[in-house]
Design a protein around this motif. Structure first.
Motif, PDB file in Angstrom:
ATOM      1  N   SER A   1       0.824  -1.217   0.000  1.00 51.58           N
ATOM      2  CA  SER A   1       0.000   0.000   0.000  1.00 51.58           C
ATOM      3  C   SER A   1       0.847   1.251   0.000  1.00 51.58           C
ATOM      4  O   SER A   1       0.368   2.318   0.357  1.00 51.58           O
ATOM      5  N   GLN A   2       2.144   1.130  -0.359  1.00 48.30           N
ATOM      6  CA  GLN A   2       3.037   2.270  -0.541  1.00 48.30           C
ATOM      7  C   GLN A   2       3.217   3.099   0.722  1.00 48.30           C
ATOM      8  O   GLN A   2       3.379   4.313   0.652  1.00 48.30           O
ATOM      9  N   VAL A   3       3.196   2.445   1.894  1.00 53.83           N
ATOM     10  CA  VAL A   3       3.522   3.141   3.135  1.00 53.83           C
ATOM     11  C   VAL A   3       4.942   2.754   3.487  1.00 53.83           C
ATOM     12  O   VAL A   3       5.215   1.610   3.810  1.00 53.83           O
ATOM     13  N   GLU A   4       5.892   3.702   3.402  1.00 54.29           N
ATOM     14  CA  GLU A   4       7.288   3.302   3.555  1.00 54.29           C
ATOM     15  C   GLU A   4       7.845   3.692   4.908  1.00 54.29           C
ATOM     16  O   GLU A   4       8.822   4.436   4.983  1.00 54.29           O
TER      17      GLU A   4
ATOM     18  N   ASN B   1       9.880   2.627   8.165  1.00 51.63           N
ATOM     19  CA  ASN B   1      10.821   1.539   8.424  1.00 51.63           C
ATOM     20  C   ASN B   1      10.537   0.929   9.797  1.00 51.63           C
ATOM     21  O   ASN B   1       9.700   1.402  10.552  1.00 51.63           O
TER      22      ASN B   1
ATOM     23  N   LYS C   1      12.138   0.650  12.560  1.00 53.02           N
ATOM     24  CA  LYS C   1      12.353   1.430  13.786  1.00 53.02           C
ATOM     25  C   LYS C   1      11.121   2.275  14.102  1.00 53.02           C
ATOM     26  O   LYS C   1      10.640   2.322  15.227  1.00 53.02           O
ATOM     27  N   MET C   2      10.577   2.966  13.061  1.00 55.30           N
ATOM     28  CA  MET C   2       9.422   3.818  13.271  1.00 55.30           C
ATOM     29  C   MET C   2       8.204   3.014  13.645  1.00 55.30           C
ATOM     30  O   MET C   2       7.414   3.430  14.481  1.00 55.30           O
TER      31      MET C   2
ATOM     32  N   LYS D   1      -3.006   3.868  18.844  1.00 53.40           N
ATOM     33  CA  LYS D   1      -4.134   4.044  17.920  1.00 53.40           C
ATOM     34  C   LYS D   1      -3.656   4.098  16.483  1.00 53.40           C
ATOM     35  O   LYS D   1      -4.257   3.507  15.574  1.00 53.40           O
TER      36      LYS D   1
ATOM     37  N   PHE E   1       2.329  14.890  16.261  1.00 60.38           N
ATOM     38  CA  PHE E   1       3.617  14.249  16.040  1.00 60.38           C
ATOM     39  C   PHE E   1       3.734  13.945  14.558  1.00 60.38           C
ATOM     40  O   PHE E   1       2.728  13.765  13.874  1.00 60.38           O
TER      41      PHE E   1
ATOM     42  N   VAL F   1       6.275  11.841  11.430  1.00 60.48           N
ATOM     43  CA  VAL F   1       7.397  10.973  11.080  1.00 60.48           C
ATOM     44  C   VAL F   1       8.052  11.590   9.860  1.00 60.48           C
ATOM     45  O   VAL F   1       7.439  11.688   8.802  1.00 60.48           O
TER      46      VAL F   1
ATOM     47  N   LYS G   1      17.403   8.900   7.530  1.00 59.20           N
ATOM     48  CA  LYS G   1      16.825   8.163   8.644  1.00 59.20           C
ATOM     49  C   LYS G   1      15.425   8.689   8.858  1.00 59.20           C
ATOM     50  O   LYS G   1      15.109   9.807   8.472  1.00 59.20           O
ATOM     51  N   GLN G   2      14.591   7.881   9.534  1.00 64.94           N
ATOM     52  CA  GLN G   2      13.244   8.340   9.855  1.00 64.94           C
ATOM     53  C   GLN G   2      13.203   8.695  11.326  1.00 64.94           C
ATOM     54  O   GLN G   2      13.723   7.978  12.161  1.00 64.94           O
ATOM     55  N   TRP G   3      12.594   9.845  11.618  1.00 61.44           N
ATOM     56  CA  TRP G   3      12.540  10.329  12.990  1.00 61.44           C
ATOM     57  C   TRP G   3      11.093  10.551  13.373  1.00 61.44           C
ATOM     58  O   TRP G   3      10.322  11.104  12.592  1.00 61.44           O
ATOM     59  N   LYS G   4      10.739  10.166  14.606  1.00 59.13           N
ATOM     60  CA  LYS G   4       9.403  10.500  15.123  1.00 59.13           C
ATOM     61  C   LYS G   4       9.555  11.786  15.912  1.00 59.13           C
ATOM     62  O   LYS G   4      10.259  11.826  16.907  1.00 59.13           O
TER      63      LYS G   4
ATOM     64  N   LEU H   1       6.284  11.576   6.346  1.00 62.43           N
ATOM     65  CA  LEU H   1       5.622  10.316   6.013  1.00 62.43           C
ATOM     66  C   LEU H   1       4.297  10.145   6.735  1.00 62.43           C
ATOM     67  O   LEU H   1       3.429   9.446   6.267  1.00 62.43           O
ATOM     68  N   LEU H   2       4.169  10.742   7.915  1.00 68.17           N
ATOM     69  CA  LEU H   2       2.991  10.493   8.757  1.00 68.17           C
ATOM     70  C   LEU H   2       2.812  11.704   9.636  1.00 68.17           C
ATOM     71  O   LEU H   2       3.791  12.276  10.101  1.00 68.17           O
TER      72      LEU H   2
ATOM     73  N   ASP I   1      -6.793  12.251  17.840  1.00 68.83           N
ATOM     74  CA  ASP I   1      -7.990  11.613  17.286  1.00 68.83           C
ATOM     75  C   ASP I   1      -7.833  11.154  15.852  1.00 68.83           C
ATOM     76  O   ASP I   1      -8.634  10.381  15.365  1.00 68.83           O
TER      77      ASP I   1
ATOM     78  N   THR J   1      -4.948  10.415  12.294  1.00 64.68           N
ATOM     79  CA  THR J   1      -3.602  10.425  11.724  1.00 64.68           C
ATOM     80  C   THR J   1      -3.727  10.543  10.224  1.00 64.68           C
ATOM     81  O   THR J   1      -4.663  10.042   9.622  1.00 64.68           O
TER      82      THR J   1
ATOM     83  N   VAL K   1      -1.758   9.421   6.958  1.00 69.09           N
ATOM     84  CA  VAL K   1      -0.670   8.550   6.528  1.00 69.09           C
ATOM     85  C   VAL K   1      -0.363   8.862   5.086  1.00 69.09           C
ATOM     86  O   VAL K   1      -1.260   8.863   4.238  1.00 69.09           O
ATOM     87  N   GLY K   2       0.879   9.140   4.777  1.00 68.99           N
ATOM     88  CA  GLY K   2       1.259   9.450   3.401  1.00 68.99           C
ATOM     89  C   GLY K   2       1.591   8.189   2.644  1.00 68.99           C
ATOM     90  O   GLY K   2       1.980   7.181   3.206  1.00 68.99           O
ATOM     91  N   ARG K   3       1.359   8.206   1.337  1.00 69.93           N
ATOM     92  CA  ARG K   3       1.665   7.055   0.486  1.00 69.93           C
ATOM     93  C   ARG K   3       2.609   7.450  -0.624  1.00 69.93           C
ATOM     94  O   ARG K   3       2.142   7.702  -1.730  1.00 69.93           O
ATOM     95  N   PRO K   4       3.937   7.426  -0.508  1.00 68.64           N
ATOM     96  CA  PRO K   4       4.623   7.372   0.779  1.00 68.64           C
ATOM     97  C   PRO K   4       4.765   8.711   1.471  1.00 68.64           C
ATOM     98  O   PRO K   4       4.944   8.750   2.680  1.00 68.64           O
TER      99      PRO K   4
END
Lengths: 139, 155
Positions: A83-86, A88, A90-91, A101, B46, B48, B54-57, B84-85, B90, B92, B94-97
């Motif tokens: 579904s193209q959610v990349e 990784n 760690k995240m 949630k 928050f 991502v 690297k990916q950071w939250k 990315l996110l 309540d 979120t 989500v990006g693709r990607p």
């Protein structure tokens, strides 16, 4: 005649890295040199292995979290990628710990994509042409 | 056709909901989230972010340290574009990607540019009189995330 004047500091350079060791290795130079050398070599090798260990840890955590939502790890990861959610690993592990949630919604997304994949694999549900099926009885 | 072990697939049969009704439901949810964002009914956001490979939250007032040099002076404001996110309590997004640049805005400031602590690289082969010791200091940058903003332009 030439004599060594800074032997103390040369010895301290090695002993300072051995102060937290156990036994005579933290006091006696001859033993400390060997231990400190091994400690340095182990730390260099461990820096490469740390990446492997952390990845395995993240995978275990993601597996546990996705099993709580009724999905296995390979299904979860493969459907998320399809579904193209990349995100990784760690995240995903951090999200599973701190944002339950969000992780639940990602699991639902992966489940839905999985079902759509199954439906696409089934196709029309018709038999292919030119093939007849019959059951063979063994007596 | 007679029923064998291969007539039906091994996975349980699931029926997906009706596409028309689903589209209506999706549009409703999108409208609701848009209204919530426009009204500002979210607490701490928050995100991502993909930065420095690297990916950071990330949240606001966050400190991030990366193991490389940035071509920006101390005190420069930086906008991070690969988001990315984004999430609140309540909802979120989500990006693709990736999410769109008109949706999210993540601002950061460069605080510090230092070197890491001296790491020791040692190689040693026993019984061969071979040892090499190399002390390596990596450049590091510290960023502080100032704000994360979202705009109600979902569709």
């Amino acid at each position: 005649r030439s004599r060594l004047t800074d032997r103390f500091w040369r010895v301290q350079e090695v002993l300072k890295y051995a102060r937290h060791f156990r036994g005579r290795k933290n006091r006696c130079y001859k033993l400390a040199v060997r231990s400190v050398r091994r400690a340095f070599v182990k730390s260099t090798k461990a820096r490469r292995q740390k990446k492997r260990f952390l990845r395995a840890l993240w995978i275990t955590r993601i597996e546990a979290a996705s099993l709580e939502h009724g999905l296995k790890y390979p299904a979860f990861i493969s459907n998320l990628l399809k579904s193209q959610v990349e995100l990784n690993r760690k995240m995903l592990a951090d999200l599973a710990i701190y944002e339950p949630k969000t992780f639940k919604s990602l699991a639902a997304l992966a489940q839905r994509r999985r079902q759509e994949g199954f439906l696409a694999a089934l196709g029309d549900g018709k038999e292919p042409e030119g093939i007849f099926s019959r059951i063979v009885h063994h007596y | 056709v007679a029923k064998t072990s291969l007539t039906s697939p091994p996975w349980p049969e699931v029926k997906l909901p009706d596409p028309g009704e689903e589209a209506k439901h999706h549009a409703e949810v999108v409208q609701k989230v848009n209204r919530m964002i426009a009204a500002g009914q979210y607490g701490r956001l928050f995100a991502v972010v993909h930065f420095a490979s690297k990916q950071w939250k990330v949240t606001s007032e966050d400190l991030i340290m990366m193991d490389n040099i940035l071509e920006a002076e101390c005190g420069d404001r930086i906008r991070m574009e690969k988001v990315l996110l984004v999430g609140a309590d309540d909802f979120t997004l989500v990006g693709r990607p990736l999410l769109g640049k008109e949706l999210v805005r993540v601002e950061a400031t460069v605080i510090e540019k230092t070197e890491s602590w001296p790491k020791i690289n040692m190689r040693f082969w026993k019984r061969h009189n071979y040892q090499r010791k190399n002390i390596i200091r990596n450049p590091q940058t510290v960023l502080r995330i100032n704000t994360i903003e979202i705009f109600p332009c979902l569709s």
